[in-house]
Design an enzyme around this catalytic site. Structure first.
Site, PDB file in Angstrom:
ATOM      1  N   SER A  79       1.078  -1.343  -0.005  1.00 13.23           N
ATOM      2  CA  SER A  79      -0.061  -0.181  -0.455  1.00 13.23           C
ATOM      3  C   SER A  79       0.880   1.231  -0.119  1.00 13.23           C
ATOM      4  O   SER A  79       1.924   1.156  -0.304  1.00 13.23           O
ATOM      5  CB  SER A  79      -0.724  -0.131   0.897  1.00 13.23           C
ATOM      6  OG  SER A  79      -0.223   0.018   2.188  1.00 13.23           O
ATOM      7  N   TYR A  80       0.319   2.331  -0.196  1.00 11.27           N
ATOM      8  CA  TYR A  80       1.049   3.722  -0.034  1.00 11.27           C
ATOM      9  C   TYR A  80       1.896   3.761   0.724  1.00 11.27           C
ATOM     10  O   TYR A  80       1.439   3.684   2.518  1.00 11.27           O
ATOM     11  CB  TYR A  80      -0.206   5.044  -0.292  1.00 11.27           C
ATOM     12  CG  TYR A  80       0.368   6.126  -0.582  1.00 11.27           C
ATOM     13  CD1 TYR A  80       0.079   7.179   0.199  1.00 11.27           C
ATOM     14  CD2 TYR A  80       1.118   6.180  -2.044  1.00 11.27           C
ATOM     15  CE1 TYR A  80       1.048   8.458   0.321  1.00 11.27           C
ATOM     16  CE2 TYR A  80       1.702   7.714  -1.905  1.00 11.27           C
ATOM     17  CZ  TYR A  80       1.247   8.543  -1.738  1.00 11.27           C
ATOM     18  OH  TYR A  80       1.951   9.452  -1.608  1.00 11.27           O
TER      19      TYR A  80
END
Lengths: 227, 686
Positions: free
Chosen positions: B339-340
């Site tokens: 994820s980010y």
């Protein structure tokens, strides 16, 4: 209310001060009386007298003859242990935190001088880090103490003292010249061992000494660190 | 009537991934004139909001526009540096970005809706508004609120993207303004101070060093405090005065086990005091057990992963400096594996399906079995930290990928993210701790024993250590014994080490300078500018009982294909520093420590000498600026207010610096420049 005469007030004042552990010398009493308004209630005069005497140098203001003084054996390292019943009135000439290195205390002072502890301008220098080795290398003292003091009785005899356990009011914010009354206190090899039950803090200070002590503290610590 | 939608992502890789997810593979790719990296992807998609649409998905390459002073201020000699506080700033499109901007303008004319797909953080919002303003030049209607929308997404996983596509939101003007404010402030303050410092000091430096060094002494409002931390630690180490300390050690042998007891006071710095206390112990002869307590204890599983934590762990365990870790993490994100990676959130939302994510990790990798065990009933909700930036979840693996298909460095980072996530979803490690206290004379001594009963999360997370101590013999409360051995010992204090990268990151975080996104850049900058150098920390002697730290399995190779960096911040197309191959950093053995150069020390000392109010090397000015940025995001302050307030603060410092310039020169001059000296402070032998 009728104005009392100096003689009338001097007795109750003397009794009061003696009960507190600070029996005044006749000289001191003489110098004190002219400074007060004789029509003040006696209780207020007593309190004022105590306040004033706590701000003096004990060796000049107290009546040595009516005081318990340090026996000669107390200050000699030859004696392994003895107990002094007291009540022994002393004043604080010096205080040190022997639980933390002098250099770490110097660094704390310097951080303060750089303004790093001013509100809104704080700089955090030590972050709890899992890999940091705890005790030896921290600069910020975790909890202060124990403290070692240099005490002096009314006769002028000096002796070192150490906190065995943390005593309320005994910390680096304490003022030089604070008066303490000691009872049933242990002396080992020339050092008083203080505990909560043996120590009664009276308070007070000697302004001139306090100022000088604070100013010189950093220099003394630095010198002490350098050995 | 089919609606035409123009989607613009921040990077080509994102555009490609999103296009393929939405189009189900039916994508037509077109080249863009003038730039080989950006492509236009054309496909159909049925958006709930607009029905059946004809979609063109393209991207930019980071910031589209950049900011410069009006040309009349360009030359350093053209004005007094302080004029830059008010000088006009132009927004321009640099030459290398022109084709990208043209593409957007052209496509804009054919489309009805502008759908922004930049990364969801402050910089992304700002780039989104840049895209909108460029697109508006090709199509006025994008100005109307309904015609420009934005996607909210935290990773490139298919289901997540499709979900995001179906629920567009508005661009966050406040966040974009915060970034604009920062860009303007960095430009004005950076430029004015850089010019002033350089012009004031350069002639003297050049004279001293004898070289024809036209060196720029650059200033950045975050770099200087970062440098400040490094220098201050350096000076602390240099000035350190070691002191002797004394302690009392008690050892007692029972049931053929040697038990060491630790003095409750630790150690004292007064020899006389310790002698007296020690004598009292000996006089007492016997010690009495005052406390025997056995109770369960646990080692908590780690908190969900944030950027700062990833950078710290990257430095400590993965032998990657913070900038490299972020670059690799960014690659993993773009490829859709994690994820980010820029987040401050250390709590997982209750509604998130974490089991599904664990399930994905049962497909392979060294953690397969552990993940399977979690699915078979070992799963436990992760701990929640106190932070939530409301934008992204903690960093976690999003999909399964065969480790061998990743590069060496990607493997290390990816493995860390997976192991951390699985550890979060398992149980705390459990043990039993026995604590024993004795009273010997007037002194208390303690010892403890630990038995680790269940490894739990430690089985998948080798980065934490917790091992059983030796067995303790039985002691009973009230028991009296004569200690086998009691003696006084002596030791010495030793200086702290120079700052390591994890420590520096922790300090920046604790003092509120640099956001998770920028910390690594600031650190990279002070290396770049020659204010600090790095070197591996010498292996320190292990104290008795200290645990061995985690070591990565193989020595690393520098990764050649670094790819495009994020290019954020000033948005100037730099000549790409490339991975960790820069000075002193990169994948070497041992944690790196920072040593300032003579120039770095000179600057910090020079400013320190000028007094408290001018200190640019202290964090509070920058911290206040960061807090003001936050206020813009939260709608409490406007961009204009913040720019004005910060400029006034720095202008004040500027004026004071001018008044005491001689002082700054004096200090800098003394420290720098025995002719020929390069500015290296610490030789390799120290």
């Amino acid at each position: 209310m009728a104005t009392s005469s100096p003689d009338e007030v001097s007795a109750p004042i003397q009794v009061y001060l003696t009960s507190k552990g600070t029996p005044p010398s006749p000289d001191w009493l003489q110098s004190f009386l002219p400074t007060i308004k004789l029509n003040t209630p006696i209780i207020a005069l007593q309190k004022t007298a105590l306040f004033r005497i706590l701000a003096t140098d004990l060796t000049t203001s107290l009546d040595k003859s009516s005081l318990v003084l340090l026996p000669a054996t107390a200050t000699t390292p030859a004696f392994k242990e003895q107990t002094i019943r007291g009540p022994l009135t002393v004043q604080v000439l010096d205080i040190e935190d022997i639980g933390h290195s002098r250099w770490s205390q110097v660094e704390s002072i310097e951080a303060q001088e750089r303004g790093e502890t001013t509100k809104g301008r704080e700089v955090i220098r030590v972050v709890p880090d899992e890999e940091a080795d705890a005790a030896i290398n921290t600069t910020q003292p975790a909890s202060p103490g124990p403290h070692k003091l240099l005490l002096q009785d009314a006769a002028g005899t000096k002796i070192y003292a150490m906190e065995l356990s943390s005593i309320n009011g005994l910390n680096m914010q304490m003022t030089i010249g604070t008066k303490i009354v000691l009872r049933d206190v242990l002396v080992a090899r020339g050092m008083l061992l203080l505990e909560g039950r043996t120590v009664q803090m009276l308070g007070g200070k000697v302004e001139v000494w306090e100022k000088k002590w604070r100013e010189e503290r950093k220099g003394r610590l630095t010198q002490g660190a350098r050995g | 009537m089919v609606t035409k939608v123009l989607c613009v992502a921040e990077k080509p890789s994102i555009a490609k991934a999103v296009a393929n997810h939405l189009a189900g593979g039916q994508v037509q790719t077109r080249n863009v004139q003038g730039n080989p990296y950006v492509k236009n992807y054309e496909f159909s998609y049925n958006f709930p909001t607009w029905g059946q649409c004809s979609v063109t998905m393209t991207s930019v390459l980071g910031h589209l526009t950049s900011h410069e002073f009006d040309p009349q201020y360009k030359s350093w000699r053209s004005c007094d540096p302080s004029a830059l506080f008010e000088a006009r700033i132009d927004t321009i499109v640099e030459d290398d970005k022109k084709p990208v901007a043209e593409n957007i303008k052209r496509q804009a004319a054919y489309n009805k809706v502008l759908y922004i797909w930049t990364d969801c953080d402050r910089e992304g919002e700002n780039i989104g508004t840049e895209i909108r303003s460029v697109a508006t030049q090709g199509n006025q209607s994008f100005r109307q609120p309904g015609n420009t929308v934005r996607a909210r997404f935290s990773n490139i996983e298919r289901a997540h993207i499709i979900n995001a596509a179906r629920s567009p939101v508005q661009l966050d003007e406040a966040q974009s303004n915060a970034v604009s404010a920062r860009i303007e402030l960095d430009l004005r303050i950076g430029a004015s101070f850089t010019r002033n410092l350089t012009m004031s000091l350069q002639p003297m430096l050049q004279q001293r060093s004898g070289e024809d060094r036209s060196q720029v002494i650059s200033y950045g409002s975050c770099q200087f405090p970062t440098l400040g931390f490094v220098v201050e630690r350096y000076i602390r180490v240099r000035n350190f005065v070691p002191e002797t300390l004394w302690g009392i050690k008690v050892m007692h042998e029972k049931d053929r086990i040697k038990v060491n007891f630790n003095w409750a006071r630790g150690h004292l710095f007064d020899r006389m005091a310790v002698i007296i206390l020690f004598e009292r112990c000996l006089t007492a002869k016997t010690a009495r057990v005052t406390k025997v307590q056995t109770k369960p204890t646990s080692k908590w599983k780690p908190l969900p992963l944030t950027t700062v934590e990833l950078q710290k762990c990257g430095s400590r365990f993965l032998r990657l400096d913070s900038q490299r870790v972020m670059q690799v993490a960014e690659q993993l994100y773009q490829k859709g594996w994690i994820s980010y990676p820029r987040t401050e959130t250390d709590q997982f939302d209750r509604g998130m399906d974490l089991r599904a994510l664990v399930q994905k990790q049962t497909q392979g990798g060294p953690w397969t079995q552990f993940a399977q065990d979690l699915m078979n009933g070992g799963f436990s909700q992760p701990r929640s930290g106190r932070n939530n930036d409301k934008a992204h979840p903690p960093i976690h693996p999003v999909n399964f990928v065969v480790p061998a298909s990743l590069s060496q460095e990607e493997q290390r980072v990816h493995e860390f993210v997976v192991r951390r996530f699985l550890a979060c979803c398992s149980q705390d490690a459990r043990g039993s701790k026995t604590e024993i206290s004795i009273l010997y004379g007037s002194e208390i001594f303690n010892t403890s024993g630990l038995v680790v009963l269940e490894q739990n999360y430690l089985d998948v997370y080798p980065y934490d250590k917790w091992t059983s101590s030796q067995d303790l013999p039985d002691f009973r409360e009230g028991e009296v014994f004569e200690p086998t051995e009691a003696r006084m010992n002596e030791g010495q204090t030793s200086p702290p080490g120079y700052l390591t990268e994890p420590e520096l990151i922790a300090l920046m975080d604790a003092n509120g300078i640099g956001t998770d996104a920028t910390m690594a850049e600031h650190i990279a900058k002070i290396k770049d500018r020659d204010y600090v150098q790095t070197r591996p920390r010498a292996r320190q002697q292990r104290q008795q009982g200290e645990e061995e730290e985690y070591e990565p399995a193989e020595a690393a190779e520098p990764d050649a294909g670094a790819g495009r960096g994020r290019g954020r911040g000033r948005a100037r197309a730099r000549g790409g520093r490339g991975g960790g191959a820069g000075r002193g950093g990169g994948a070497t053995t041992g944690v790196q420590e920072f040593i300032p150069t003579t120039l770095g020390v000179a600057l910090v000392e020079g400013y320190e000498n000028m007094g408290f109010e001018t200190s640019l090397t202290k964090p509070f000015l920058r911290k206040e600026m960061e807090l003001r940025m936050k206020a813009i995001c939260e709608g409490r302050k406007t961009k204009a207010e913040v720019v004005h307030e910060s400029i006034e603060q720095y202008r004040d410092v500027y004026i004071r610096t001018q008044q005491r310039l001689d002082s700054l020169r004096a200090v800098t001059g003394t420290l720098v420049g025995t002719p020929g000296q390069n500015g290296i402070l610490v030789s390799g032998t120290e």
